[in-house]
Design an enzyme around this catalytic site. Structure first.
Site, PDB file in Angstrom:
ATOM      1  N   SER A  80       0.936  -1.277  -0.161  1.00 52.33           N
ATOM      2  CA  SER A  80       0.069   0.021  -0.731  1.00 52.33           C
ATOM      3  C   SER A  80       1.012   1.615   0.400  1.00 52.33           C
ATOM      4  CB  SER A  80      -0.902  -0.655   1.301  1.00 52.33           C
ATOM      5  OG  SER A  80      -0.192  -0.247   2.190  1.00 52.33           O
ATOM      6  N   THR A 184      -2.097   3.167   4.560  1.00 56.58           N
ATOM      7  CA  THR A 184      -0.795   4.193   4.234  1.00 56.58           C
ATOM      8  C   THR A 184      -0.119   4.294   5.486  1.00 56.58           C
ATOM      9  OG1 THR A 184      -2.207   5.328   2.614  1.00 56.58           O
ATOM     10  CG2 THR A 184      -0.957   6.542   4.198  1.00 56.58           C
ATOM     11  N   THR A 202       1.431   6.747   0.112  1.00 51.99           N
ATOM     12  CA  THR A 202       0.222   4.996   0.100  1.00 51.99           C
ATOM     13  C   THR A 202       0.322   5.884  -1.488  1.00 51.99           C
ATOM     14  OG1 THR A 202      -1.811   5.198   0.324  1.00 51.99           O
ATOM     15  CG2 THR A 202      -1.222   7.280  -0.329  1.00 51.99           C
ATOM     16  N   ARG A 212      -7.126   9.206  -9.526  1.00 59.30           N
ATOM     17  CA  ARG A 212      -6.997   9.477  -8.442  1.00 59.30           C
ATOM     18  C   ARG A 212      -6.513   9.891  -7.118  1.00 59.30           C
ATOM     19  NH1 ARG A 212      -6.556   7.427  -3.038  1.00 59.30           N
ATOM     20  NH2 ARG A 212      -8.943   7.029  -2.217  1.00 59.30           N
ATOM     21  N   THR A 235      -5.617   7.794   7.800  1.00 61.54           N
ATOM     22  CA  THR A 235      -5.335   6.675   7.080  1.00 61.54           C
ATOM     23  C   THR A 235      -6.754   5.656   6.936  1.00 61.54           C
ATOM     24  OG1 THR A 235      -4.322   4.473   6.475  1.00 61.54           O
ATOM     25  CG2 THR A 235      -4.685   5.240   8.707  1.00 61.54           C
ATOM     26  N   GLY A 236      -6.787   5.525   5.699  1.00 54.73           N
ATOM     27  CA  GLY A 236      -8.089   4.385   5.053  1.00 54.73           C
ATOM     28  C   GLY A 236      -8.724   5.617   4.437  1.00 54.73           C
TER      29      GLY A 236
HETATM   30  N1  ASP Z   1      -5.111   6.710   2.875  1.00 51.32           N
HETATM   31  C1  ASP Z   1      -5.003   6.562   1.226  1.00 51.32           C
HETATM   32  C2  ASP Z   1      -5.981   7.059   0.739  1.00 51.32           C
HETATM   33  O1  ASP Z   1      -7.453   7.055   0.690  1.00 51.32           O
HETATM   34  C3  ASP Z   1      -5.752   4.845   1.498  1.00 51.32           C
HETATM   35  C4  ASP Z   1      -4.642   3.895   2.614  1.00 51.32           C
HETATM   36  O2  ASP Z   1      -4.606   4.795   3.653  1.00 51.32           O
HETATM   37  O3  ASP Z   1      -4.454   3.280   3.054  1.00 51.32           O
HETATM   38  O4  ASP Z   1      -5.380   7.111  -0.645  1.00 51.32           O
END
Ligand code: ASP
Length: 329
Positions: A80, A184, A202, A212, A235-236
């Site tokens: 990731s 991330t 990330t 994106r 993160t998320g």
């Molecule tokens: N926040 C990151 C994103 O949406 C992904 C992640 O945190 O895993 O690109």
């Protein structure tokens, strides 16, 4: 709220005018910890260890955060972040990263950067070599080449195989509305003397649409750092979190007097109240105030059946550990 809140801290600092030099020095050191490094997920542990090592060998806090994050970017097993990160729907790895210096109130970031495995290092050079804050896509790539970064294939055999498997999955178009890869690395740090830095790197949502951009490289979303208050990262699901300017919102909560943990809670509560569907979202945040107190919270636990919820790594007083974060719901 735990510990000393901001208003009390300001009152206590105002009060030191009446203290002797020795009392002043004692009050000042009581208000400051040593350096603290805080990062998201289990892969944050080698990252905080490296950050601490860089800082203790005389590097700046910016050096420490950058080099700490490089550890995750260089590791092909972390799917990731950086090299080996899962690609977009076209099979191309596009990386996002940002770093913010809380003294200068200055950030640099890159979005949708291809073929360069260390986007956090490119993001830092955006600060040091340009008057811009964010470079995207081909422009970010050309900038990296001019700065001497070497292009490479970021897909590994394992990440390529995952992409091929995804493509072969019937109805894989569903990922247009629901991607599922959130790991991330966010790393926030203080030098223990009131300076803070935040960094984030990330590969974003797996199988994302080409171009994106998630929350991670957006200043105020994936990172925020202000020496007057503290530093945060997230993160998320960046497609949700971007709408809440997650990182700056938490810093502003701390500036109003909330502890780092309460500041995280206020924001996630707000997210759940404004849209109840957010209770099911993959959202996790880390926060640190300039005194080195930390907060960490996920919206729900476990984030995925395979994971024991959101975990963060913290380095302090010469030791690092992995901790299970609290969950809101
Ligand atoms: N926040 C990151 C994103 O949406 C992904 C992640 O945190 O895993 O690109």
């Amino acid at each position: 709220m735990d510990g000393l809140d901001r208003r009390d801290f300001i009152k206590s600092v105002a009060g030191v005018a009446a203290l002797s030099t020795a009392e002043f020095a004692a009050a000042a050191s009581a208000a400051k910890t040593g350096p603290v490094f805080l990062a998201t997920w289990p892969h944050g542990k080698p990252a905080v260890d490296r950050a601490a090592e860089v800082f203790q060998s005389g590097g700046s806090l910016m050096d420490a955060v950058e080099k700490g994050i490089n550890v995750a970017e260089d590791d092909p097993r972390i799917m990731s972040v950086g090299y080996g990160g899962l690609p977009n729907e076209d099979g191309e790895v596009e990386l996002d990263a940002a770093i913010m210096n809380g003294t200068l109130h200055r950030a640099g970031s890159v979005c949708a950067l291809h073929s360069i495995k260390n986007p956090i290092s490119v993001a830092r050079l955006v600060i040091e070599k340009t008057r811009h804050t964010t470079l995207a896509g081909e422009g970010a790539y050309q900038f990296a080449l001019k700065e001497g970064f070497k292009p490479m294939q970021l897909l590994t055999p394992a990440s390529l195989q995952k992409w091929l498997d995804w493509r072969a999955t019937p109805n894989h178009e569903q990922y247009w509305i629901n991607a599922d890869n959130h790991d991330t690395i966010g790393l926030v740090a203080t030098d223990g003397k009131g300076h803070v830095v935040s960094g984030c790197s990330t590969s974003g949502s797996a199988w994302k649409i080409h171009g994106r951009v998630g929350d991670s490289p957006l200043v105020g979303c994936g990172v925020y750092a202000d020496d007057n208050v503290g530093a945060t990262s997230a993160t998320g699901d960046g497609d949700i979190m971007t709408n809440y300017c997650t990182s700056v919102s938490i810093v502003h909560n701390m500036a109003r007097g909330a502890s780092p943990q309460d500041a995280c809670e206020d924001l996630l509560k707000h997210m759940a109240e404004t849209d109840p569907k957010n209770r099911e979202a993959f959202v996790a945040v880390i926060a640190m105030d300039k005194q080195g107190r930390i907060g960490a919270l996920s919206m729900n636990a476990p984030l995925t059946p395979a994971q024991p919820g959101f975990q963060y790594a913290v380095w302090q007083n010469g030791e690092s550990k992995l901790v299970n974060a609290a969950a809101m719901y």
